[in-house]
Design a protein around this motif. Structure first.
Motif, PDB file in Angstrom:
ATOM      1  N   TRP A   1       0.691  -1.123   0.166  1.00  0.00           N
ATOM      2  CA  TRP A   1      -0.009  -0.109  -0.013  1.00  0.00           C
ATOM      3  C   TRP A   1       0.840   1.126  -0.022  1.00  0.00           C
ATOM      4  O   TRP A   1       0.749   1.781   0.916  1.00  0.00           O
ATOM      5  CB  TRP A   1      -0.898  -0.021   1.266  1.00  0.00           C
ATOM      6  N   PRO A   2       1.721   1.576  -1.194  1.00  0.00           N
ATOM      7  CA  PRO A   2       2.411   2.731  -1.072  1.00  0.00           C
ATOM      8  C   PRO A   2       1.811   3.881  -1.024  1.00  0.00           C
ATOM      9  O   PRO A   2       2.272   5.021  -0.637  1.00  0.00           O
ATOM     10  CB  PRO A   2       3.346   2.360  -2.185  1.00  0.00           C
ATOM     11  N   ALA A   3       0.675   4.059  -1.602  1.00  0.00           N
ATOM     12  CA  ALA A   3      -0.153   5.286  -1.335  1.00  0.00           C
ATOM     13  C   ALA A   3      -0.425   5.849   0.093  1.00  0.00           C
ATOM     14  O   ALA A   3      -0.758   7.225   0.069  1.00  0.00           O
ATOM     15  CB  ALA A   3      -1.719   4.866  -2.185  1.00  0.00           C
ATOM     16  N   LEU A   4      -0.254   5.020   0.981  1.00  0.00           N
ATOM     17  CA  LEU A   4      -0.473   5.392   2.252  1.00  0.00           C
ATOM     18  C   LEU A   4       0.911   6.265   2.811  1.00  0.00           C
ATOM     19  O   LEU A   4       0.701   6.866   3.779  1.00  0.00           O
ATOM     20  CB  LEU A   4      -0.755   4.097   3.307  1.00  0.00           C
ATOM     21  N   LEU A   5       1.930   6.079   2.009  1.00  0.00           N
ATOM     22  CA  LEU A   5       3.116   7.038   2.517  1.00  0.00           C
ATOM     23  C   LEU A   5       3.135   8.314   1.527  1.00  0.00           C
ATOM     24  O   LEU A   5       2.878   8.369   0.451  1.00  0.00           O
ATOM     25  CB  LEU A   5       4.270   6.063   2.346  1.00  0.00           C
ATOM     26  N   PRO A   6       3.911   9.254   2.010  1.00  0.00           N
ATOM     27  CA  PRO A   6       4.205  10.477   1.269  1.00  0.00           C
ATOM     28  C   PRO A   6       4.926   9.994  -0.165  1.00  0.00           C
ATOM     29  O   PRO A   6       6.064   9.273  -0.023  1.00  0.00           O
ATOM     30  CB  PRO A   6       5.046  11.418   2.071  1.00  0.00           C
ATOM     31  N   THR A   7       4.411  10.452  -1.398  1.00  0.00           N
ATOM     32  CA  THR A   7       5.060  10.108  -2.455  1.00  0.00           C
ATOM     33  C   THR A   7       6.624  10.701  -2.613  1.00  0.00           C
ATOM     34  O   THR A   7       7.297   9.901  -3.419  1.00  0.00           O
ATOM     35  CB  THR A   7       4.256  10.621  -3.748  1.00  0.00           C
ATOM     36  N   ALA A   8       6.891  11.577  -1.811  1.00  0.00           N
ATOM     37  CA  ALA A   8       8.310  12.141  -1.882  1.00  0.00           C
ATOM     38  C   ALA A   8       9.269  11.017  -1.349  1.00  0.00           C
ATOM     39  O   ALA A   8      10.350  11.075  -1.678  1.00  0.00           O
ATOM     40  CB  ALA A   8       8.249  13.414  -1.239  1.00  0.00           C
ATOM     41  N   LEU A   9       8.831  10.223  -0.447  1.00  0.00           N
ATOM     42  CA  LEU A   9       9.671   9.162   0.166  1.00  0.00           C
ATOM     43  C   LEU A   9       9.784   7.776  -0.731  1.00  0.00           C
ATOM     44  O   LEU A   9      10.789   7.145  -0.431  1.00  0.00           O
ATOM     45  CB  LEU A   9       8.982   8.674   1.451  1.00  0.00           C
ATOM     46  N   CYS A  10       9.096   7.894  -1.766  1.00  0.00           N
ATOM     47  CA  CYS A  10       9.146   6.869  -2.820  1.00  0.00           C
ATOM     48  C   CYS A  10       9.286   5.465  -2.073  1.00  0.00           C
ATOM     49  O   CYS A  10       8.322   5.135  -1.125  1.00  0.00           O
ATOM     50  CB  CYS A  10      10.288   6.939  -3.659  1.00  0.00           C
ATOM     51  N   LYS A  11      10.353   4.680  -2.388  1.00  0.00           N
ATOM     52  CA  LYS A  11      10.223   3.306  -1.914  1.00  0.00           C
ATOM     53  C   LYS A  11      11.172   3.222  -0.670  1.00  0.00           C
ATOM     54  O   LYS A  11      11.542   2.119  -0.197  1.00  0.00           O
ATOM     55  CB  LYS A  11      10.806   2.288  -2.841  1.00  0.00           C
ATOM     56  N   TYR A  12      11.861   4.279  -0.288  1.00  0.00           N
ATOM     57  CA  TYR A  12      12.589   4.277   0.731  1.00  0.00           C
ATOM     58  C   TYR A  12      12.275   3.966   2.375  1.00  0.00           C
ATOM     59  O   TYR A  12      12.900   3.212   2.911  1.00  0.00           O
ATOM     60  CB  TYR A  12      13.645   5.472   0.697  1.00  0.00           C
ATOM     61  N   PRO A  13      11.094   4.105   2.694  1.00  0.00           N
ATOM     62  CA  PRO A  13      10.589   3.638   3.926  1.00  0.00           C
ATOM     63  C   PRO A  13      10.742   2.092   3.778  1.00  0.00           C
ATOM     64  O   PRO A  13      11.092   1.459   4.879  1.00  0.00           O
ATOM     65  CB  PRO A  13       9.147   4.070   4.056  1.00  0.00           C
ATOM     66  N   GLY A  14      10.526   1.392   2.727  1.00  0.00           N
ATOM     67  CA  GLY A  14      10.575  -0.064   2.747  1.00  0.00           C
ATOM     68  C   GLY A  14      12.063  -0.420   2.974  1.00  0.00           C
ATOM     69  O   GLY A  14      12.344  -1.564   3.617  1.00  0.00           O
ATOM     70  N   ASP A  15      12.953   0.243   2.345  1.00  0.00           N
ATOM     71  CA  ASP A  15      14.401  -0.092   2.600  1.00  0.00           C
ATOM     72  C   ASP A  15      14.810   0.241   3.849  1.00  0.00           C
ATOM     73  O   ASP A  15      15.709  -0.548   4.269  1.00  0.00           O
ATOM     74  CB  ASP A  15      15.410   0.550   1.487  1.00  0.00           C
ATOM     75  N   ALA A  16      14.346   1.271   4.506  1.00  0.00           N
ATOM     76  CA  ALA A  16      14.734   1.378   5.975  1.00  0.00           C
ATOM     77  C   ALA A  16      14.218   0.257   6.787  1.00  0.00           C
ATOM     78  O   ALA A  16      14.807  -0.127   7.713  1.00  0.00           O
ATOM     79  CB  ALA A  16      14.385   2.680   6.175  1.00  0.00           C
ATOM     80  N   LEU A  17      13.128  -0.312   6.568  1.00  0.00           N
ATOM     81  CA  LEU A  17      12.359  -1.058   7.223  1.00  0.00           C
ATOM     82  C   LEU A  17      12.950  -2.570   7.222  1.00  0.00           C
ATOM     83  O   LEU A  17      13.201  -3.354   8.098  1.00  0.00           O
ATOM     84  CB  LEU A  17      10.806  -1.371   6.978  1.00  0.00           C
ATOM     85  N   TRP A  18      13.510  -2.676   5.943  1.00  0.00           N
ATOM     86  CA  TRP A  18      14.093  -3.850   5.724  1.00  0.00           C
ATOM     87  C   TRP A  18      15.700  -4.011   6.423  1.00  0.00           C
ATOM     88  O   TRP A  18      15.842  -4.904   7.032  1.00  0.00           O
ATOM     89  CB  TRP A  18      14.613  -3.880   4.033  1.00  0.00           C
ATOM     90  N   ALA A  19      16.293  -2.822   6.574  1.00  0.00           N
ATOM     91  CA  ALA A  19      17.631  -2.690   7.426  1.00  0.00           C
ATOM     92  C   ALA A  19      17.183  -2.938   8.645  1.00  0.00           C
ATOM     93  O   ALA A  19      18.032  -3.599   9.699  1.00  0.00           O
ATOM     94  CB  ALA A  19      18.346  -1.391   6.897  1.00  0.00           C
ATOM     95  N   LEU A  20      16.008  -2.322   9.283  1.00  0.00           N
ATOM     96  CA  LEU A  20      15.802  -2.450  10.520  1.00  0.00           C
ATOM     97  C   LEU A  20      15.254  -4.022  10.797  1.00  0.00           C
ATOM     98  O   LEU A  20      15.653  -4.325  11.956  1.00  0.00           O
ATOM     99  CB  LEU A  20      14.394  -1.628  10.885  1.00  0.00           C
ATOM    100  N   MET A  21      14.618  -4.542  10.098  1.00  0.00           N
ATOM    101  CA  MET A  21      14.601  -5.873  10.123  1.00  0.00           C
ATOM    102  C   MET A  21      15.620  -6.706  10.301  1.00  0.00           C
ATOM    103  O   MET A  21      15.913  -7.798  11.286  1.00  0.00           O
ATOM    104  CB  MET A  21      13.631  -6.797   9.127  1.00  0.00           C
ATOM    105  N   VAL A  22      17.062  -6.440   9.459  1.00  0.00           N
ATOM    106  CA  VAL A  22      18.097  -6.974   9.529  1.00  0.00           C
ATOM    107  C   VAL A  22      18.587  -6.873  10.943  1.00  0.00           C
ATOM    108  O   VAL A  22      19.423  -7.663  11.640  1.00  0.00           O
ATOM    109  CB  VAL A  22      18.953  -6.499   8.583  1.00  0.00           C
ATOM    110  N   PHE A  23      18.573  -5.472  11.402  1.00  0.00           N
ATOM    111  CA  PHE A  23      19.044  -5.257  12.572  1.00  0.00           C
ATOM    112  C   PHE A  23      18.549  -6.189  13.947  1.00  0.00           C
ATOM    113  O   PHE A  23      19.161  -6.705  14.758  1.00  0.00           O
ATOM    114  CB  PHE A  23      18.790  -3.780  13.008  1.00  0.00           C
ATOM    115  N   PHE A  24      17.141  -6.222  13.827  1.00  0.00           N
ATOM    116  CA  PHE A  24      16.671  -7.137  14.736  1.00  0.00           C
ATOM    117  C   PHE A  24      16.783  -8.604  14.666  1.00  0.00           C
ATOM    118  O   PHE A  24      16.867  -9.537  15.715  1.00  0.00           O
ATOM    119  CB  PHE A  24      14.916  -6.931  14.655  1.00  0.00           C
ATOM    120  N   GLY A  25      17.046  -8.838  13.330  1.00  0.00           N
ATOM    121  CA  GLY A  25      17.442 -10.313  13.160  1.00  0.00           C
ATOM    122  C   GLY A  25      18.912 -10.576  13.896  1.00  0.00           C
ATOM    123  O   GLY A  25      19.158 -11.882  14.573  1.00  0.00           O
TER     124      GLY A  25
END
Length: 138
Positions: free
Chosen positions: A34-58
């Motif tokens: 659901w990318p439309a729920l995020l500001p379009t200026a952020l593009c796909k980067y919240p998902g990338d930041a969340l991916w790295a956060l998931m790696v951190f918790f792993g």
């Protein structure tokens, strides 16, 4: 380096890390679905930041009593290695990246901006690590 002490009343750090990893995974998938729920200026980067956060918790789940700095460095190294691996275009690896799982785990195209997003995700992990596990320097 100072030792790290965990509050005795805090839940087991491995369980907290696994729960945080699962929650982050679900948020990351939601950010792609659901990318439309995020500001379009952020593009796909919240998902990338969340991916790295998931790696951190792993890494935190694998090393529940390690210092946050050590876990952060491992998460950054893992994230950077996966990003740099996008430059390797072996046919079998390209085929794997075209699958849903391959795309979610490894991505497709190298981007310097992803490295910045990973840094944001890992930094968020350090902050959340201290908040969730109530870590205090000894």
């Amino acid at each position: 380096m100072s030792a790290v002490e965990i509050d005795a009343e805090a839940p087991h750090p491995r369980l907290v890390a696994l729960a945080a990893m699962l929650a982050t995974l679900l948020l990351g998938l939601a950010s792609r679905h659901w990318p439309a729920l995020l500001p379009t200026a952020l593009c796909k980067y919240p998902g990338d930041a969340l991916w790295a956060l998931m790696v951190f918790f792993g890494w935190r789940a694998l090393r529940p009593h390690a210092a946050s700095r050590s876990v952060a460095l491992q998460a950054l190294a893992t994230s950077a290695a996966v990003e740099l691996a996008k430059l390797w275009q072996a046919p079998w690896l390209v085929a794997f990246r075209r699958t849903n799982v391959g795309h979610l785990l490894l991505g497709h195209v190298f981007s310097w901006q992803n490295l910045v997003a990973y840094g944001v995700g890992v930094l968020s992990g350090v902050v959340l690590d201290h908040l969730l596990l109530r870590r205090t320097a000894a």
